[in-house]
Motif scaffolding. Structure first.
Motif, PDB file in Angstrom:
ATOM      1  N   THR A 226      24.036 -26.846  20.500  1.00 25.12           N
ATOM      2  CA  THR A 226      24.500 -27.872  19.742  1.00 25.12           C
ATOM      3  C   THR A 226      24.710 -29.153  20.543  1.00 25.12           C
ATOM      4  OG1 THR A 226      25.164 -26.421  18.009  1.00 25.12           O
ATOM      5  CG2 THR A 226      25.996 -28.975  18.051  1.00 25.12           C
ATOM      6  N   LEU A 227      25.331 -28.882  21.624  1.00 22.83           N
ATOM      7  CA  LEU A 227      25.574 -30.096  22.896  1.00 22.83           C
ATOM      8  C   LEU A 227      24.594 -30.651  23.271  1.00 22.83           C
ATOM      9  CD1 LEU A 227      29.139 -28.686  24.037  1.00 22.83           C
ATOM     10  CD2 LEU A 227      28.751 -30.316  22.448  1.00 22.83           C
TER      11      LEU A 227
ATOM     12  N   TYR B  64      28.680 -21.894  10.944  1.00 23.72           N
ATOM     13  CA  TYR B  64      28.078 -23.028  11.680  1.00 23.72           C
ATOM     14  C   TYR B  64      26.835 -23.313  11.664  1.00 23.72           C
ATOM     15  CZ  TYR B  64      27.697 -26.895  14.970  1.00 23.72           C
ATOM     16  OH  TYR B  64      27.432 -28.241  15.507  1.00 23.72           O
ATOM     17  N   THR B  65      25.816 -22.284  11.908  1.00 20.91           N
ATOM     18  CA  THR B  65      24.479 -22.260  12.051  1.00 20.91           C
ATOM     19  C   THR B  65      23.697 -22.011  10.666  1.00 20.91           C
ATOM     20  OG1 THR B  65      24.170 -19.976  12.637  1.00 20.91           O
ATOM     21  CG2 THR B  65      24.533 -21.729  14.371  1.00 20.91           C
ATOM     22  N   GLY B  66      24.512 -21.382   9.488  1.00 16.85           N
ATOM     23  CA  GLY B  66      23.889 -21.079   8.462  1.00 16.85           C
ATOM     24  C   GLY B  66      22.962 -19.970   8.847  1.00 16.85           C
ATOM     25  N   GLY B  67      23.455 -19.218   9.815  1.00 13.60           N
ATOM     26  CA  GLY B  67      22.503 -17.902  10.188  1.00 13.60           C
ATOM     27  C   GLY B  67      21.033 -18.179  10.894  1.00 13.60           C
ATOM     28  N   THR B  68      21.027 -19.585  11.232  1.00 10.02           N
ATOM     29  CA  THR B  68      19.832 -20.043  11.811  1.00 10.02           C
ATOM     30  C   THR B  68      19.616 -20.158  13.287  1.00 10.02           C
ATOM     31  OG1 THR B  68      20.342 -22.406  11.652  1.00 10.02           O
ATOM     32  CG2 THR B  68      19.005 -21.269   9.665  1.00 10.02           C
ATOM     33  N   THR B  69      18.737 -20.184  14.026  1.00 13.64           N
ATOM     34  CA  THR B  69      18.824 -20.339  15.612  1.00 13.64           C
ATOM     35  C   THR B  69      18.757 -21.825  15.842  1.00 13.64           C
ATOM     36  OG1 THR B  69      17.619 -18.299  15.857  1.00 13.64           O
ATOM     37  CG2 THR B  69      17.550 -19.749  17.736  1.00 13.64           C
ATOM     38  N   VAL B  70      19.551 -22.259  16.936  1.00 13.13           N
ATOM     39  CA  VAL B  70      19.774 -23.458  17.654  1.00 13.13           C
ATOM     40  C   VAL B  70      18.664 -23.584  18.649  1.00 13.13           C
ATOM     41  CG1 VAL B  70      21.003 -25.471  18.448  1.00 13.13           C
ATOM     42  CG2 VAL B  70      22.048 -23.701  16.641  1.00 13.13           C
TER      43      VAL B  70
END
Length: 330
Positions: A96-97, A151-157
């Motif tokens: 994220t950062l 935070y991610t909704g279960g998705t990959t960043v």
């Protein structure tokens, strides 16, 4: 000048004698490791190639980051089940950062500080209450994993920053960078456990907490330190894993705490506290890593690998139980 040289020689001699001691104490699992390597190399000619061996070292590095912290915790009579979920949070945070354009040094610093905060929370609760470390860290495991999913909704960043990716995929000469970090970590743990007053206090707390308190050891500080150190090791593992996988994944680190505990216990560290060596943990992690690598090379189904890993953990815990029962009888 001469004093510095003598001091260096003394440290090298001490590490050499300690190494011989580790080999004697861990002769059984060392023989098992050699036998495992022989069996796999017979069944797979690829196993002993430099590329594969470096790949094994890269793969076990993350487990050994966690196992290094877990060794100190188990010696002190504690346990930390939150490290796997810690990895997931750190990976998601790093991704994220980075995607927000934050410079890499600040991203790494933020991740390490987060590891410190998580360790501090674990340590503060355990040090200031009578709640069992198992319960506290299991609750933290759930909280952190849930936060990563929410935070991610279960998705990959996704991570596309090549300089950051190099942290987990780069080399120093022919040695993978994660292995370089690992060497530094293992040296630090060795010095803490074998060359410092802190290390003596950790063994004392794990061996007999009441006696340690009567001798003037600050139990709360020891508890705080070991969980903070474990949090930092988990953060380091999260950074390296996210760099290697090009992503921050809320599923990352699932079950990693079990691999770390297995490596530590297989290496001879007692789950009752007061006894253990980082040298044994290294051998334990090598056995687990080589076993997984060998089974992959031989085409064994991954589901069977999970079963075999569970058997290894069970055997290691049973051996620890037998050793402690014999010790109590004497």
């Amino acid at each position: 000048m001469h004093k510095a040289i003598n001091s260096k020689n003394t440290l090298l001699k001490s590490m050499y004698s300690s190494g011989i001691g580790y080999l004697k104490r861990n002769a059984g699992i060392l023989i098992g490791l050699i036998a495992l390597c022989v069996i796999i190399s017979i069944n797979s000619p690829i196993f002993l190639t430099q590329k594969n061996l470096m790949n094994v070292l890269r793969q076990i590095s993350n487990n050994l980051y966690l196992a290094s912290g877990m060794t100190i915790i188990l010696i002190a009579g504690g346990i930390d089940l939150s490290v796997g979920s810690n990895i997931a949070v750190i990976g998601v945070m790093a991704g994220t950062l980075l995607n927000m354009g934050v410079p890499i040094p600040l991203v790494i610093l933020a991740c390490l500080v987060t590891g410190v905060v998580i360790g501090t929370i674990n340590g503060a609760i355990i040090a200031n209450t009578t709640l069992p470390p198992f319960i506290v860290t299991f609750a933290m495991l759930s909280i952190l994993r849930g936060f990563a999913y929410v935070y991610t909704g279960g998705t990959t960043v996704r991570i596309d920053n090549k300089a950051y990716i190099a942290i987990g995929t780069g080399y120093l000469g022919f040695i993978p960078l994660p292995v370089v970090y690992l060497i530094v970590v293992l040296l630090i743990v060795y010095l803490i456990l074998n060359k410092s007053r802190l290390g003596r206090h950790i063994y004392a707390v794990g061996g007999n907490e009441k006696a340690a308190a009567f001798s003037g050891i600050n139990i709360r500080r020891i508890r705080m330190f070991i969980y903070i150190f474990s949090g930092v090791m988990a953060a380091l593992a999260g950074i390296v894993l996210s760099a290697r996988s090009y992503s921050g994944n809320p599923v990352a680190g699932d079950g990693a705490e079990m691999d770390a505990i297995a490596a530590v216990v297989l290496g001879g560290t007692s789950m009752l506290g007061g006894y253990g060596y980082i040298g044994g943990t290294i051998i334990g992690a090598l056995i687990i890593g080589i076993l997984s690598n060998g089974l992959n090379l031989m085409g064994i189904d991954s589901f069977w690998q999970i079963i075999l890993k569970g058997i290894v953990i069970l055997v290691a815990v049973y051996v620890d139980y037998v050793k402690n029962r014999k010790k109590n009888k004497t």
